[in-house]
Design a protein around this motif. Structure first.
Motif, PDB file in Angstrom:
ATOM      1  N   SER A 147       1.383   0.747  -4.216  1.00  0.00           N
ATOM      2  CA  SER A 147       0.774   1.791  -4.917  1.00  0.00           C
ATOM      3  C   SER A 147       0.174   2.764  -4.194  1.00  0.00           C
ATOM      4  N   GLY A 148       0.178   4.011  -4.186  1.00  0.00           N
ATOM      5  CA  GLY A 148      -0.501   5.004  -3.445  1.00  0.00           C
ATOM      6  C   GLY A 148      -2.138   4.903  -3.570  1.00  0.00           C
ATOM      7  N   ILE A 149      -2.551   4.508  -4.525  1.00  0.00           N
ATOM      8  CA  ILE A 149      -4.038   4.119  -4.729  1.00  0.00           C
ATOM      9  C   ILE A 149      -4.624   3.107  -4.075  1.00  0.00           C
ATOM     10  N   ILE A 150      -5.330   3.286  -2.950  1.00  0.00           N
ATOM     11  CA  ILE A 150      -6.036   2.341  -1.931  1.00  0.00           C
ATOM     12  C   ILE A 150      -6.772   1.205  -2.856  1.00  0.00           C
ATOM     13  N   ALA A 151      -6.525  -0.140  -2.364  1.00  0.00           N
ATOM     14  CA  ALA A 151      -6.918  -1.449  -2.675  1.00  0.00           C
ATOM     15  C   ALA A 151      -6.669  -1.831  -4.173  1.00  0.00           C
TER      16      ALA A 151
ATOM     17  N   THR B 159       0.737  -1.417  -0.016  1.00  0.00           N
ATOM     18  CA  THR B 159      -0.100  -0.062  -0.164  1.00  0.00           C
ATOM     19  C   THR B 159       0.680   1.262   0.027  1.00  0.00           C
ATOM     20  N   HIS B 160       0.082   2.335   0.181  1.00  0.00           N
ATOM     21  CA  HIS B 160       0.950   3.697   0.595  1.00  0.00           C
ATOM     22  C   HIS B 160       1.890   3.893   1.709  1.00  0.00           C
ATOM     23  N   ARG B 161       1.580   2.564   2.549  1.00  0.00           N
ATOM     24  CA  ARG B 161       2.224   2.488   3.719  1.00  0.00           C
ATOM     25  C   ARG B 161       3.065   1.211   3.772  1.00  0.00           C
ATOM     26  N   PRO B 162       4.294   1.364   2.849  1.00  0.00           N
ATOM     27  CA  PRO B 162       4.683   0.084   2.308  1.00  0.00           C
ATOM     28  C   PRO B 162       6.189  -0.229   3.059  1.00  0.00           C
TER      29      PRO B 162
ATOM     30  N   ASP C  28      -5.402  -3.661   9.970  1.00  0.00           N
ATOM     31  CA  ASP C  28      -6.590  -2.955  10.509  1.00  0.00           C
ATOM     32  C   ASP C  28      -5.869  -2.314  11.743  1.00  0.00           C
ATOM     33  N   ASN C  29      -5.498  -0.977  11.477  1.00  0.00           N
ATOM     34  CA  ASN C  29      -4.809  -0.084  12.297  1.00  0.00           C
ATOM     35  C   ASN C  29      -5.878   0.819  12.854  1.00  0.00           C
ATOM     36  N   ALA C  30      -6.960   0.575  12.611  1.00  0.00           N
ATOM     37  CA  ALA C  30      -8.197   1.297  13.465  1.00  0.00           C
ATOM     38  C   ALA C  30      -8.659   2.526  12.594  1.00  0.00           C
ATOM     39  N   TYR C  31      -7.901   2.884  11.777  1.00  0.00           N
ATOM     40  CA  TYR C  31      -8.079   4.293  11.084  1.00  0.00           C
ATOM     41  C   TYR C  31      -7.829   4.140   9.709  1.00  0.00           C
ATOM     42  N   GLY C  32      -8.876   4.830   8.882  1.00  0.00           N
ATOM     43  CA  GLY C  32      -8.303   5.334   7.454  1.00  0.00           C
ATOM     44  C   GLY C  32      -8.312   7.130   7.775  1.00  0.00           C
ATOM     45  N   ILE C  33      -6.958   7.384   7.454  1.00  0.00           N
ATOM     46  CA  ILE C  33      -6.688   8.729   7.434  1.00  0.00           C
ATOM     47  C   ILE C  33      -6.958   9.142   8.918  1.00  0.00           C
ATOM     48  N   SER C  34      -8.177   9.838   9.179  1.00  0.00           N
ATOM     49  CA  SER C  34      -8.819  10.211  10.326  1.00  0.00           C
ATOM     50  C   SER C  34     -10.065   9.534  10.684  1.00  0.00           C
TER      51      SER C  34
ATOM     52  N   ILE D 209      -3.581  -4.950   2.413  1.00  0.00           N
ATOM     53  CA  ILE D 209      -4.181  -3.456   2.153  1.00  0.00           C
ATOM     54  C   ILE D 209      -4.666  -3.145   3.610  1.00  0.00           C
ATOM     55  N   GLY D 210      -5.145  -1.737   3.823  1.00  0.00           N
ATOM     56  CA  GLY D 210      -5.519  -1.303   5.015  1.00  0.00           C
ATOM     57  C   GLY D 210      -7.096  -1.589   5.169  1.00  0.00           C
ATOM     58  N   GLU D 211      -7.497  -1.541   6.441  1.00  0.00           N
ATOM     59  CA  GLU D 211      -8.956  -1.844   6.835  1.00  0.00           C
ATOM     60  C   GLU D 211      -9.977  -0.840   6.048  1.00  0.00           C
ATOM     61  N   GLY D 212      -9.378   0.401   5.871  1.00  0.00           N
ATOM     62  CA  GLY D 212     -10.131   1.469   5.157  1.00  0.00           C
ATOM     63  C   GLY D 212     -10.316   0.956   3.507  1.00  0.00           C
ATOM     64  N   ALA D 213      -9.379   0.349   3.008  1.00  0.00           N
ATOM     65  CA  ALA D 213      -9.426  -0.109   1.867  1.00  0.00           C
ATOM     66  C   ALA D 213     -10.322  -1.194   1.747  1.00  0.00           C
ATOM     67  N   ALA D 214     -10.720  -2.012   2.549  1.00  0.00           N
ATOM     68  CA  ALA D 214     -11.846  -2.877   2.529  1.00  0.00           C
ATOM     69  C   ALA D 214     -13.228  -2.558   2.267  1.00  0.00           C
ATOM     70  N   ASN D 215     -13.437  -1.156   2.092  1.00  0.00           N
ATOM     71  CA  ASN D 215     -14.706  -0.701   1.665  1.00  0.00           C
ATOM     72  C   ASN D 215     -14.619   0.030   0.211  1.00  0.00           C
ATOM     73  N   GLN D 216     -13.635  -0.369  -0.586  1.00  0.00           N
ATOM     74  CA  GLN D 216     -13.302  -0.026  -1.981  1.00  0.00           C
ATOM     75  C   GLN D 216     -14.165  -1.087  -2.729  1.00  0.00           C
ATOM     76  N   GLY D 217     -14.552  -0.539  -3.869  1.00  0.00           N
ATOM     77  CA  GLY D 217     -15.054  -1.490  -4.776  1.00  0.00           C
ATOM     78  C   GLY D 217     -14.188  -2.654  -5.241  1.00  0.00           C
TER      79      GLY D 217
ATOM     80  N   GLY E 136       1.113   9.189  13.054  1.00  0.00           N
ATOM     81  CA  GLY E 136      -0.144   9.915  12.327  1.00  0.00           C
ATOM     82  C   GLY E 136      -0.420   9.155  10.978  1.00  0.00           C
ATOM     83  N   HIS E 137      -1.597   9.567  10.475  1.00  0.00           N
ATOM     84  CA  HIS E 137      -1.630   9.076   9.035  1.00  0.00           C
ATOM     85  C   HIS E 137      -0.329   9.103   8.234  1.00  0.00           C
ATOM     86  N   PHE E 138       0.015  10.469   8.083  1.00  0.00           N
ATOM     87  CA  PHE E 138       1.082  10.939   7.413  1.00  0.00           C
ATOM     88  C   PHE E 138       1.968  11.741   8.233  1.00  0.00           C
TER      89      PHE E 138
HETATM   90  C1  LIG Z   1      -8.708   5.109  -4.564  1.00  0.00           C
HETATM   91  C2  LIG Z   1      -8.226   6.109  -3.551  1.00  0.00           C
HETATM   92  N1  LIG Z   1      -9.100   6.677  -2.564  1.00  0.00           N
HETATM   93  C3  LIG Z   1      -8.767   7.841  -1.579  1.00  0.00           C
HETATM   94  C4  LIG Z   1      -7.352   7.900  -1.344  1.00  0.00           C
HETATM   95  C5  LIG Z   1      -6.757   8.733  -0.358  1.00  0.00           C
HETATM   96  N2  LIG Z   1      -6.248   7.897   0.596  1.00  0.00           N
HETATM   97  C6  LIG Z   1      -5.057   7.691   1.036  1.00  0.00           C
HETATM   98  S1  LIG Z   1      -4.824   6.713   2.234  1.00  0.00           S
HETATM   99  C7  LIG Z   1      -6.458   6.673   2.609  1.00  0.00           C
HETATM  100  C8  LIG Z   1      -7.022   5.856   3.874  1.00  0.00           C
HETATM  101  C9  LIG Z   1      -6.421   4.540   4.013  1.00  0.00           C
HETATM  102  O1  LIG Z   1      -6.856   3.814   5.089  1.00  0.00           O
HETATM  103  P1  LIG Z   1      -6.309   2.452   5.228  1.00  0.00           P
HETATM  104  O2  LIG Z   1      -6.811   1.424   3.953  1.00  0.00           O
HETATM  105  O3  LIG Z   1      -7.084   1.851   6.310  1.00  0.00           O
HETATM  106  O4  LIG Z   1      -4.696   2.275   5.176  1.00  0.00           O
HETATM  107  P2  LIG Z   1      -4.166   2.911   6.398  1.00  0.00           P
HETATM  108  O5  LIG Z   1      -3.595   4.434   6.009  1.00  0.00           O
HETATM  109  O6  LIG Z   1      -4.613   3.066   7.631  1.00  0.00           O
HETATM  110  O7  LIG Z   1      -2.603   2.333   6.542  1.00  0.00           O
HETATM  111  C10 LIG Z   1      -7.246   7.485   1.597  1.00  0.00           C
HETATM  112  C11 LIG Z   1      -8.658   7.387   1.675  1.00  0.00           C
HETATM  113  C12 LIG Z   1      -6.340   7.159  -2.025  1.00  0.00           C
HETATM  114  N3  LIG Z   1      -5.198   7.129  -1.966  1.00  0.00           N
HETATM  115  N4  LIG Z   1      -6.736   6.027  -3.219  1.00  0.00           N
END
Ligand SMILES: Cc1ncc(C[n+]2csc(CCOP(=O)(O)OP(=O)(O)O)c2C)c(N)n1
Ligand SMILES: [Mg+2]
Length: 317
Positions: free
Chosen positions: A112-116, A64-67, A172-178, A142-150, A241-243
């Motif tokens: 990738s910076g694009i989640i899921a 993910t973006h947190r790699p 599952d780190n309990a947060y998607g950003i905030s 993936i992160g737990e937030g990404a599990a709500n992506q299509g 923090g998230h970032f």
């Molecule tokens: C398709 C898409 N939508 C929105 C974003 C903006 N965005 C970057 S990180 C993030 C939250 C991700 O949360 P989670 O999947 O829980 O990963 P975590 O940051 O907690 O590791 C969002 C919405 C993105 N990068 N890609």
């Protein structure tokens, strides 16, 4: 696994001061040797090491973006990775990708910076292995937030239909950003969702590296043996923090302190010691990991940036 956790943590510890170089006195994300957003993985190390300890270079991992923790656990070369993050010409992608876009075909790692976004390619890699007749597998983190992506839902369905040798790992780190998981997800845990797609779902509580190792081992063995995909959700913690630069105003009072008390590296060291590991051996292991990471940062800092005349090579123009 402990050594890799320490290497990963030291990597993030060295990024912290480097990231803020040149960005002060008024925070300017575009400045300094590490321009752009920076997402650190402190606290999430058990997820990466427990899974990747089972993997071979030929197995594919999408992250993910947190790699960083995942890249290090998969065996991405530390010097090439550090150079990439510093935007140097000898980085993994010639300094073009930065910290969210680390690609290393030698160990089949990408992120990738694009989640899921890594989920579909992981199924592709898994199907390639299957068609070639190997027992290689693919793992999508993936992160737990990404599990709500299509993409999450579409990918799980196809992976199960095709019996792809792929494992989906949710950190599952309990947060998607905030946004807290509770505010964004109706079901108790994402492991429950696996049943809807016809695959086993596992939940690993309490950020436990040994439990991750055990559960991931079973899922990977199942995939290698032709049993198809699995989903694993790991309860983990994001110590930062998230970032970098995130004011973290969304955290309840005292949360940061209680998370620090659950630092997985401190806890794992205590477990190893109580299981009989000698403190001196663990110190030596830590020292080795830290010096490898320090050498990688030194290498990156001394390396040259890409030449201006190379701006249009290795990119679509
Ligand atoms: C398709 C898409 N939508 C929105 C974003 C903006 N965005 C970057 S990180 C993030 C939250 C991700 O949360 P989670 O999947 O829980 O990963 P975590 O940051 O907690 O590791 C969002 C919405 C993105 N990068 N890609
Ligand atoms: Mg999250």
């Amino acid at each position: 696994m402990y050594e890799t956790m320490v290497a990963s943590r030291h990597f993030e510890d060295l990024i912290k001061p480097a990231y803020f170089e040149g960005k002060q006195p008024v925070f300017n994300m575009a400045k300094g040797p590490l321009p752009g957003e920076m997402h650190l993985s402190d606290g999430q190390e058990p997820c990466a090491v427990g899974v990747c300890a089972h993997l071979r270079p030929a197995d594919a991992v999408t992250a993910t973006h947190r790699p960083h923790h995942i890249a290090i656990a998969k065996g991405v070369n530390l010097k090439d990775m550090a150079s990439e993050i510093f935007g140097r010409a000898n980085g993994l992608s010639g300094g073009r990708g930065g910290h969210m876009h680390l690609f290393d075909p030698r160990v089949n790692f990408c992120c990738s910076g694009i989640i899921a976004q890594g989920m579909g390619p992981a199924v592709g890699a898994a199907m390639a292995a299957k068609l070639r007749g190997t027992d290689d597998v693919a793992v999508a983190f993936i992160g737990e937030g990404a599990a709500n992506q299509g993409a999450f839902h579409e990918t799980l369905n196809l992976a199960a239909v095709w019996k792809a040798p792929v494992i989906f790992v949710i950190e599952d780190n309990a947060y998607g950003i905030s946004v807290s998981k509770r505010q964004a997800t109706a079901v108790e845990g994402n492991a429950e969702r696996a049943a809807a797609y016809g695959m086993p779902g596992h939940f690993v509580p309490d950020n436990d590296p040994d439990e991750v190792f055990k559960v991931a081992g079973q899922a990977i063995e199942r995939a290698r043996g032709g049993g198809g995909p699995s989903l694993i959700e790991i309860e983990t913690i994001r110590l930062e923090g998230h970032f970098m630069g995130d004011a973290e105003g969304y955290r309840p009072e005292g949360e940061k302190t209680s998370l620090q008390e659950k630092d997985p590296i401190t806890r794992y060291r205590a477990r190893l010691e109580s299981a009989g590991a000698a403190a001196g051996d663990l110190d030596a292991l830590e020292e080795g990991a830290r010096s490898r990471v320090a050498a990688a940062f030194e290498h990156a800092r001394q390396s040259a940036p890409p030449k201006p005349e190379d701006a249009f090579t290795t990119v679509f123009a």
